[in-house]
Design an enzyme around this catalytic site. Structure first.
Site, PDB file in Angstrom:
ATOM      1  N   ASP A 124       1.218  -3.035  -9.003  1.00 34.95           N
ATOM      2  CA  ASP A 124       0.988  -1.892  -8.131  1.00 34.95           C
ATOM      3  C   ASP A 124       1.660  -0.633  -8.671  1.00 34.95           C
ATOM      4  O   ASP A 124       1.431   0.459  -8.130  1.00 34.95           O
ATOM      5  CB  ASP A 124       1.475  -2.180  -6.707  1.00 34.95           C
ATOM      6  CG  ASP A 124       2.941  -2.550  -6.654  1.00 34.95           C
ATOM      7  OD1 ASP A 124       3.315  -3.572  -7.264  1.00 34.95           O
ATOM      8  OD2 ASP A 124       3.732  -1.830  -6.014  1.00 34.95           O
ATOM      9  N   ASN A 125       2.474  -0.767  -9.711  1.00 36.38           N
ATOM     10  CA  ASN A 125       3.134   0.390 -10.322  1.00 36.38           C
ATOM     11  C   ASN A 125       2.485   0.800 -11.636  1.00 36.38           C
ATOM     12  O   ASN A 125       3.031   1.635 -12.360  1.00 36.38           O
ATOM     13  CB  ASN A 125       4.611   0.083 -10.585  1.00 36.38           C
ATOM     14  CG  ASN A 125       5.419   0.035  -9.300  1.00 36.38           C
ATOM     15  OD1 ASN A 125       4.993   0.555  -8.275  1.00 36.38           O
ATOM     16  ND2 ASN A 125       6.570  -0.596  -9.348  1.00 36.38           N
TER      17      ASN A 125
ATOM     18  N   ASP B 261      11.210   3.414   6.647  1.00 34.68           N
ATOM     19  CA  ASP B 261      11.183   4.685   7.375  1.00 34.68           C
ATOM     20  C   ASP B 261      10.276   5.722   6.711  1.00 34.68           C
ATOM     21  O   ASP B 261      10.112   6.824   7.233  1.00 34.68           O
ATOM     22  CB  ASP B 261      12.601   5.249   7.539  1.00 34.68           C
ATOM     23  CG  ASP B 261      13.308   5.506   6.211  1.00 34.68           C
ATOM     24  OD1 ASP B 261      12.647   5.491   5.155  1.00 34.68           O
ATOM     25  OD2 ASP B 261      14.543   5.711   6.233  1.00 34.68           O
TER      26      ASP B 261
ATOM     27  N   LYS C 286       6.040  11.287  -2.314  1.00 33.10           N
ATOM     28  CA  LYS C 286       6.992  10.202  -2.085  1.00 33.10           C
ATOM     29  C   LYS C 286       8.001  10.710  -1.057  1.00 33.10           C
ATOM     30  O   LYS C 286       8.564  11.797  -1.216  1.00 33.10           O
ATOM     31  CB  LYS C 286       7.702   9.826  -3.391  1.00 33.10           C
ATOM     32  CG  LYS C 286       8.521   8.543  -3.328  1.00 33.10           C
ATOM     33  CD  LYS C 286       9.011   8.169  -4.723  1.00 33.10           C
ATOM     34  CE  LYS C 286       9.747   6.838  -4.723  1.00 33.10           C
ATOM     35  NZ  LYS C 286      10.195   6.459  -6.098  1.00 33.10           N
TER      36      LYS C 286
ATOM     37  N   ASP D  45       6.140   6.250 -10.656  1.00 34.09           N
ATOM     38  CA  ASP D  45       6.834   5.490  -9.611  1.00 34.09           C
ATOM     39  C   ASP D  45       8.153   4.911 -10.110  1.00 34.09           C
ATOM     40  O   ASP D  45       8.322   3.708 -10.262  1.00 34.09           O
ATOM     41  CB  ASP D  45       5.932   4.379  -9.067  1.00 34.09           C
ATOM     42  CG  ASP D  45       6.298   4.040  -7.618  1.00 34.09           C
ATOM     43  OD1 ASP D  45       7.161   4.728  -7.046  1.00 34.09           O
ATOM     44  OD2 ASP D  45       5.730   3.089  -7.068  1.00 34.09           O
TER      45      ASP D  45
ATOM     46  N   ARG E  83      -4.428   2.178  -8.968  1.00 36.73           N
ATOM     47  CA  ARG E  83      -3.578   1.161  -9.584  1.00 36.73           C
ATOM     48  C   ARG E  83      -4.371  -0.083  -9.959  1.00 36.73           C
ATOM     49  O   ARG E  83      -5.453  -0.316  -9.433  1.00 36.73           O
ATOM     50  CB  ARG E  83      -2.462   0.764  -8.602  1.00 36.73           C
ATOM     51  CG  ARG E  83      -1.537   1.896  -8.205  1.00 36.73           C
ATOM     52  CD  ARG E  83      -0.871   1.584  -6.878  1.00 36.73           C
ATOM     53  NE  ARG E  83       0.264   2.448  -6.586  1.00 36.73           N
ATOM     54  CZ  ARG E  83       0.181   3.643  -6.024  1.00 36.73           C
ATOM     55  NH1 ARG E  83      -1.007   4.131  -5.699  1.00 36.73           N
ATOM     56  NH2 ARG E  83       1.276   4.353  -5.788  1.00 36.73           N
TER      57      ARG E  83
ATOM     58  N   GLY F 234       3.292   3.170   1.332  1.00 42.29           N
ATOM     59  CA  GLY F 234       4.152   3.029   2.496  1.00 42.29           C
ATOM     60  C   GLY F 234       5.064   4.200   2.775  1.00 42.29           C
ATOM     61  O   GLY F 234       5.563   4.342   3.894  1.00 42.29           O
TER      62      GLY F 234
ATOM     63  N   ARG G  90       4.265  14.551  -6.819  1.00 42.60           N
ATOM     64  CA  ARG G  90       3.968  14.252  -8.223  1.00 42.60           C
ATOM     65  C   ARG G  90       2.615  14.850  -8.598  1.00 42.60           C
ATOM     66  O   ARG G  90       1.697  14.878  -7.781  1.00 42.60           O
ATOM     67  CB  ARG G  90       3.864  12.748  -8.462  1.00 42.60           C
ATOM     68  CG  ARG G  90       5.068  11.911  -8.137  1.00 42.60           C
ATOM     69  CD  ARG G  90       4.717  10.456  -8.480  1.00 42.60           C
ATOM     70  NE  ARG G  90       5.841   9.551  -8.251  1.00 42.60           N
ATOM     71  CZ  ARG G  90       5.828   8.565  -7.376  1.00 42.60           C
ATOM     72  NH1 ARG G  90       4.767   8.380  -6.604  1.00 42.60           N
ATOM     73  NH2 ARG G  90       6.874   7.775  -7.254  1.00 42.60           N
TER      74      ARG G  90
ATOM     75  N   GLY H  92       0.871  -1.164   0.000  1.00 47.28           N
ATOM     76  CA  GLY H  92       0.000   0.000   0.000  1.00 47.28           C
ATOM     77  C   GLY H  92       0.905   1.210   0.000  1.00 47.28           C
ATOM     78  O   GLY H  92       2.123   1.080  -0.151  1.00 47.28           O
TER      79      GLY H  92
END
Length: 459
Positions: free
Chosen positions: A251-252, A122, A110, A261, A183, A89, A176, A87
């Site tokens: 997912d991309n 992180d 991002k 991505d 997706r 992240g 972006r 998901g």
């Protein structure tokens, strides 16, 4: 001048599609890049630098748009292994706007901090990763690829540890601008959860905001046709650009087929079908020559998700058109980049086949070859073009007219074309990393935009 038109369209889907999250707080906000050309489309180019940083580093909400960021939920096939534990992240959907035509545009991030999907990550972005994505999006936009655009890049003053590059390294947060963040994996997740009601809801959302056919008699067939057309177009545009995305997981890939991505991307230094971008793609699954296959496989996974709510017979007709649509888009794109007027489908296909065969025989950078043969005629002597394959291409190209204005821009008189090979990218990063010199980056962005201006728009 566009007037900002914020919206909250994504919230009509309901809380089953996202988690509300809080953005990270960073020790520094150093504005490194702002894309006023893209911001102008949604009326944000007039923001001062201070206001820009409040929005795109502090993530102060826009009035009328999302009150808090949304981390979107999705699954996906990663190198063809299904992963239900992913998901957003290290990013989120920050805001939505409409441009002057009413087109919905998303502002996604991002490196903006941890979310429920971060797992052991992180939630941060390295500054090098942000620089690389900026360069990819600018070059691809110039070469006619439908891509997300890097709206903002802000250095954030943290030291990050990474296993795959020298550490500690500098940090950044990026924003972006794109048409969608829905997706294929968004549909896959719902199918995995056997959530038919929300598959219908998400399909309706896509038909309304992207396909432009909210009253489609067969919603799933309409969405599948739209997705197949987009996937074929995207695959062809990558080939025309000589580009390797590197990680074409489901997912991309978004439903609007905008490229986005960017991780281990590369522009191919030679016309090599086996060239890969990711060091971890040991089997060449997403190599230069297999990207069309990868996107076709992905769109079949979307079909399998939709198939849980409809008969296969309604989806198969669109799936069967992928190859023809890909070949048509490839021919259109190649003829466009060569600066020629298209002819019949058969003649265009023959020209493209000979052009690709010629490139495969030569030790020449694709950008150089397209530059030298712009207008269908070789414009400088070079022994690399003395093969029989290039001779046959030259004979065939004589039957094509040079497109009006194809060579008018001063760019075509430059000594060499703009390119974005890995050595150039690394040199740009080295100047930033070692001397905090951003001039090579800004110069490369301007060079890519100049090249884009030299090409007529690809309709």
């Amino acid at each position: 001048m566009a007037r900002p038109r914020p919206t909250t369209a994504i919230e009509t889907l309901g809380p089953a599609f996202y988690d509300r999250v809080a953005p990270a707080r960073f020790p520094k906000h150093l504005l490194r890049f702002r894309n006023d050309r893209a911001a102008k489309e949604i009326g944000l180019e007039t923001l001062s630098d201070a206001e820009w940083l409040e929005r795109f580093a502090g993530f102060e909400p826009f009035s009328g748009s999302l009150a808090s960021p949304l981390a979107l939920r999705y699954h996906g096939h990663q190198f063809r292994t299904y992963n239900p534990d992913i998901g957003d992240g290290r990013g989120f959907l920050f805001a939505q706007f409409r441009d002057e035509t009413g087109r919905l545009l998303d502002l996604g991030t991002k490196g903006s901090g941890q979310t429920p999907f971060s797992r052991f990550g992180d939630g941060r972005l390295t500054l090098k990763g942000g620089v690389r994505e900026l360069l990819a999006t600018e070059m691809l936009e110039a070469l006619g690829v439908e891509t997300s655009r890097t709206l903002s890049l802000v250095e954030t003053g943290e030291a990050l540890d990474r296993n795959d590059e020298p550490s500690p390294t500098r940090s950044a947060v990026m924003v972006r601008l794109s048409h969608s963040h829905i997706r294929y994996g968004s549909f896959q997740r719902l199918a995995y959860l056997d959530d038919g009601e929300n598959i219908h809801r998400l399909t309706a959302y896509c038909l309304e905001h992207f396909v432009g056919d909210p009253e489609a008699a067969d919603p799933f067939a309409a969405l599948m046709d739209y997705a197949v057309a987009g996937a074929a177009r995207l695959a062809a545009s990558y080939r025309v650009a000589g580009f390797v995305h590197g990680v074409l997981n489901t997912d991309n890939i978004n439903i609007t087929a905008e490229s986005f991505d960017y991780g281990p991307w590369r522009f191919a230094p030679r016309w090599d079908e086996e060239f890969t971008a990711a060091y971890f793609d040991q089997w060449g699954l997403y190599s230069f020559g297999r990207q069309a296959e990868a996107l076709q496989w992905n769109v079949h996974q979307l079909a399998l998700a939709l198939r849980t709510q409809c008969e296969a017979d309604s989806l198969i007709p669109a799936l069967k058109t992928y190859a023809d649509r890909y070949e048509a888009a490839l021919a259109k794109g190649m003829v466009w980049r060569l600066g020629l007027n298209a002819k019949s489908a058969e003649e265009n296909a023959a020209l493209v086949q000979q052009w690709e065969q010629s490139l495969a025989t030569a030790d020449v950078e694709p950008d150089r070859a397209f530059f030298d043969w712009r207008g269908g005629r070789l414009r400088r002597d070079d022994p690399q073009y003395e093969s029989e394959a290039f001779r046959r291409f030259a004979e065939t190209a004589k039957g094509f007219e040079t497109a009006a204005g194809a060579l008018d821009h001063p760019y075509w008189s430059d000594e060499r074309p703009c390119s974005m090979l890995i050595d150039e990218v690394e040199a740009i990063w080295a100047a930033i990393d070692q001397k905090d010199d951003w001039t090579p980056l800004y110069e490369k962005v301007e060079a890519a935009r100049r090249m884009g201006a030299a090409h007529a728009p690809l309709d």
